[in-house]
Design a protein around this motif. Sequence first.
Motif, PDB file in Angstrom:
ATOM      1  N   VAL A  82       0.873  -1.180   0.000  1.00  0.00           N
ATOM      2  CA  VAL A  82       0.000   0.000   0.000  1.00  0.00           C
ATOM      3  C   VAL A  82       0.903   1.219   0.000  1.00  0.00           C
ATOM      4  CG1 VAL A  82      -1.803   1.270   1.234  1.00  0.00           C
ATOM      5  CG2 VAL A  82      -1.800  -1.234   1.245  1.00  0.00           C
ATOM      6  N   VAL A  83       0.817   2.012  -1.057  1.00  0.00           N
ATOM      7  CA  VAL A  83       1.779   3.104  -1.229  1.00  0.00           C
ATOM      8  C   VAL A  83       1.083   4.410  -1.580  1.00  0.00           C
ATOM      9  CG1 VAL A  83       3.545   1.471  -2.027  1.00  0.00           C
ATOM     10  CG2 VAL A  83       2.166   2.716  -3.695  1.00  0.00           C
ATOM     11  N   ALA A  84       1.804   5.497  -1.330  1.00  0.00           N
ATOM     12  CA  ALA A  84       1.408   6.823  -1.801  1.00  0.00           C
ATOM     13  C   ALA A  84       2.593   7.404  -2.554  1.00  0.00           C
ATOM     14  CB  ALA A  84       1.019   7.728  -0.636  1.00  0.00           C
ATOM     15  N   ILE A  85       2.304   8.303  -3.472  1.00  0.00           N
ATOM     16  CA  ILE A  85       3.335   8.947  -4.274  1.00  0.00           C
ATOM     17  C   ILE A  85       3.709  10.285  -3.654  1.00  0.00           C
ATOM     18  CG2 ILE A  85       3.934   9.848  -6.558  1.00  0.00           C
ATOM     19  CD1 ILE A  85       3.493   6.792  -6.454  1.00  0.00           C
ATOM     20  N   GLY A  86       5.001  10.511  -3.466  1.00  0.00           N
ATOM     21  CA  GLY A  86       5.496  11.798  -3.002  1.00  0.00           C
ATOM     22  C   GLY A  86       6.216  12.505  -4.137  1.00  0.00           C
ATOM     23  N   VAL A  87       6.012  13.817  -4.250  1.00  0.00           N
ATOM     24  CA  VAL A  87       6.598  14.600  -5.340  1.00  0.00           C
ATOM     25  C   VAL A  87       7.223  15.866  -4.762  1.00  0.00           C
ATOM     26  CG1 VAL A  87       6.162  15.814  -7.516  1.00  0.00           C
ATOM     27  CG2 VAL A  87       4.833  13.762  -6.940  1.00  0.00           C
ATOM     28  N   ASN A  88       8.425  16.199  -5.236  1.00  0.00           N
ATOM     29  CA  ASN A  88       9.074  17.446  -4.835  1.00  0.00           C
ATOM     30  C   ASN A  88       9.651  18.143  -6.064  1.00  0.00           C
ATOM     31  OD1 ASN A  88      12.189  18.372  -3.287  1.00  0.00           O
ATOM     32  ND2 ASN A  88      10.302  19.553  -3.279  1.00  0.00           N
ATOM     33  N   PRO A  89       8.951  19.157  -6.608  1.00  0.00           N
ATOM     34  CA  PRO A  89       9.507  19.923  -7.722  1.00  0.00           C
ATOM     35  C   PRO A  89      10.471  20.983  -7.197  1.00  0.00           C
ATOM     36  CG  PRO A  89       7.290  20.702  -7.211  1.00  0.00           C
ATOM     37  CD  PRO A  89       7.576  19.581  -6.255  1.00  0.00           C
ATOM     38  N   GLU A  90      11.642  21.042  -7.797  1.00  0.00           N
ATOM     39  CA  GLU A  90      12.632  22.048  -7.418  1.00  0.00           C
ATOM     40  C   GLU A  90      13.116  22.753  -8.674  1.00  0.00           C
ATOM     41  OE1 GLU A  90      14.084  23.911  -5.537  1.00  0.00           O
ATOM     42  OE2 GLU A  90      13.961  23.224  -3.454  1.00  0.00           O
ATOM     43  N   ILE A  91      13.974  23.738  -8.483  1.00  0.00           N
ATOM     44  CA  ILE A  91      14.413  24.522  -9.643  1.00  0.00           C
ATOM     45  C   ILE A  91      15.365  23.748 -10.543  1.00  0.00           C
ATOM     46  CG2 ILE A  91      14.063  26.723  -8.484  1.00  0.00           C
ATOM     47  CD1 ILE A  91      17.096  26.846  -8.019  1.00  0.00           C
ATOM     48  N   ASP A  92      15.948  22.652 -10.014  1.00  0.00           N
ATOM     49  CA  ASP A  92      16.905  21.896 -10.819  1.00  0.00           C
ATOM     50  C   ASP A  92      16.472  20.461 -11.107  1.00  0.00           C
ATOM     51  OD1 ASP A  92      17.113  21.079  -8.202  1.00  0.00           O
ATOM     52  OD2 ASP A  92      19.303  21.092  -8.132  1.00  0.00           O
ATOM     53  N   ALA A  93      15.385  20.008 -10.502  1.00  0.00           N
ATOM     54  CA  ALA A  93      14.958  18.621 -10.700  1.00  0.00           C
ATOM     55  C   ALA A  93      13.563  18.410 -10.144  1.00  0.00           C
ATOM     56  CB  ALA A  93      15.928  17.660 -10.014  1.00  0.00           C
ATOM     57  N   ILE A  94      12.943  17.325 -10.601  1.00  0.00           N
ATOM     58  CA  ILE A  94      11.667  16.869 -10.051  1.00  0.00           C
ATOM     59  C   ILE A  94      11.923  15.503  -9.438  1.00  0.00           C
ATOM     60  CG2 ILE A  94       9.277  16.258 -10.555  1.00  0.00           C
ATOM     61  CD1 ILE A  94       9.646  18.009 -13.152  1.00  0.00           C
ATOM     62  N   GLU A  95      11.662  15.375  -8.149  1.00  0.00           N
ATOM     63  CA  GLU A  95      11.872  14.103  -7.467  1.00  0.00           C
ATOM     64  C   GLU A  95      10.520  13.449  -7.209  1.00  0.00           C
ATOM     65  OE1 GLU A  95      14.337  14.504  -4.022  1.00  0.00           O
ATOM     66  OE2 GLU A  95      16.146  14.545  -5.262  1.00  0.00           O
ATOM     67  N   TYR A 212      12.270  22.765  12.785  1.00  0.00           N
ATOM     68  CA  TYR A 212      12.883  22.117  11.625  1.00  0.00           C
ATOM     69  C   TYR A 212      13.160  23.169  10.563  1.00  0.00           C
ATOM     70  CZ  TYR A 212      13.285  19.394   7.327  1.00  0.00           C
ATOM     71  OH  TYR A 212      13.719  18.873   6.126  1.00  0.00           O
ATOM     72  N   LEU A 213      14.383  23.176  10.050  1.00  0.00           N
ATOM     73  CA  LEU A 213      14.739  24.046   8.933  1.00  0.00           C
ATOM     74  C   LEU A 213      15.235  23.191   7.790  1.00  0.00           C
ATOM     75  CD1 LEU A 213      14.702  26.257  11.201  1.00  0.00           C
ATOM     76  CD2 LEU A 213      16.487  27.417   9.904  1.00  0.00           C
ATOM     77  N   ASN A 214      14.720  23.499   6.607  1.00  0.00           N
ATOM     78  CA  ASN A 214      15.090  22.756   5.412  1.00  0.00           C
ATOM     79  C   ASN A 214      15.794  23.682   4.436  1.00  0.00           C
ATOM     80  OD1 ASN A 214      14.690  20.223   3.710  1.00  0.00           O
ATOM     81  ND2 ASN A 214      13.858  21.800   2.355  1.00  0.00           N
ATOM     82  N   GLY A 215      16.966  23.284   3.968  1.00  0.00           N
ATOM     83  CA  GLY A 215      17.705  24.073   2.994  1.00  0.00           C
ATOM     84  C   GLY A 215      17.750  23.374   1.654  1.00  0.00           C
ATOM     85  N   GLY A 216      17.183  23.997   0.636  1.00  0.00           N
ATOM     86  CA  GLY A 216      17.171  23.406  -0.696  1.00  0.00           C
ATOM     87  C   GLY A 216      17.623  24.390  -1.743  1.00  0.00           C
ATOM     88  N   ALA A 217      17.512  23.987  -2.998  1.00  0.00           N
ATOM     89  CA  ALA A 217      17.932  24.852  -4.093  1.00  0.00           C
ATOM     90  C   ALA A 217      17.098  26.123  -4.157  1.00  0.00           C
ATOM     91  CB  ALA A 217      17.825  24.095  -5.416  1.00  0.00           C
ATOM     92  N   SER A 218      15.855  26.077  -3.679  1.00  0.00           N
ATOM     93  CA  SER A 218      14.982  27.244  -3.732  1.00  0.00           C
ATOM     94  C   SER A 218      15.107  28.147  -2.520  1.00  0.00           C
ATOM     95  CB  SER A 218      13.517  26.810  -3.873  1.00  0.00           C
ATOM     96  OG  SER A 218      13.285  26.269  -5.147  1.00  0.00           O
ATOM     97  N   GLY A 219      15.850  27.751  -1.525  1.00  0.00           N
ATOM     98  CA  GLY A 219      15.999  28.597  -0.347  1.00  0.00           C
ATOM     99  C   GLY A 219      15.799  27.818   0.932  1.00  0.00           C
ATOM    100  N   ILE A 220      15.326  28.515   1.960  1.00  0.00           N
ATOM    101  CA  ILE A 220      15.184  27.933   3.293  1.00  0.00           C
ATOM    102  C   ILE A 220      13.744  28.065   3.758  1.00  0.00           C
ATOM    103  CG2 ILE A 220      15.863  28.108   5.717  1.00  0.00           C
ATOM    104  CD1 ILE A 220      18.557  29.191   4.763  1.00  0.00           C
TER     105      ILE A 220
END
Length: 384
Positions: A82-95, A212-220
């Motif tokens: 039993v699964v769900a799909i997770g998606v993360n669009p960023e400025i350099d890739a789509i995961e 929680y702080l997250n640092g990615g290509a799009s910022g923080i």
Amino acid sequence: MSERATTVEGVRRTNLGEVLRLVHHGGPRSRAVITAETGLNRSTVSDLVARLAAAGLVREHDPDPTRRVGRPSPIVAPSPDVVAIGVNPEIDAIEIGAVSLGGAVRLRERVPASTPDVAEVVEVVARVVAAWRADALKDCRIVGAGVAVPGLVRAEDGLVRFAPHLDWHDADIAGPLAEALGLAVVVGNDASYGARAERLFGAAREHGDVVYLNGGASGIGGGLVLHGQLIGGEGGYAGGWGQTAASLTDAADRRVDGGVLEDEVNRARLVRAAGLTAPDDAELERALTASDDARVEAARQRRILAATLGNAVNVLNPSIIVLGGFLGSLREIDREGFDDEVRARALAASAERLELASAALGADRLLIGAADAALQRLLSDPLG
């Protein structure tokens, strides 16, 4: 149907959801443990587990025979099918990831992209998921999808009000993606989903008060958990740490006049200093101590980040601060030194029991958080 029958069925559905949530968030456990944790009697738990197993949501197996004391109680585990799909669009890739009940990432794919728009994200995700459905997930039940967006997402309907680095304004991705996948879709801020994942499955699992702080290509971005509850704010926009004023202890550390935190503590600056082009987090982390330029820039950003976190400790008094993405990589250069610096920047009483940690779920944290949000409908009514 009588009012009493409706009430009984409602209670049963609530209890089914509680048992499924226990094994999803807490991991496999025996019927005896479920009985103790829910306060329900043994026969009720047995009936609930049987219903969930018949629906393919959990599986039962015998306990470890080497640890058997007295009469064994079967172990109840969430079904990996039993699964769900997770998606993360960023400025350099789509995961994209397929995440099973229990929080395990079953499949993941990173598709390079340059500032993708909604249409490109939908096309890429639909293509990847179609391939998975025909192959690796052909025997699985996919119950929904969640999208972790680096921007402001309206809580009531998932509308992306503003994702500055993607250049999305009042963008609806939930509707087009739901139509393309044939699934229910939820949308939220990426850092809030990261906080959710680390609180339920990662470094903050034993903590009720979390920054929680997250640092990615799009910022923080960030997330906040108080007394076990994820705080979204009035419209769902809470956690915009990157847009707060940068805390500088030395004016020479400033690179942008009047810049905010994500102008100064910035992934692109680290990438350039390390002489890289489009690294993932693991590659960037390895490069942060490989050259003088990288070391100097990383040290500058660590000072600013530590001062900012000291302020957060004074205001919120969390029991743990979790850093994801390149922020975790900055900490990993010298964990003890960084943690000591944060405590030194905070009031002693507020920091005396403070823990700091890098995100335990690594690059999977946003996919797991988004997928978990997509699973909430199932967890609320497993047989609905």
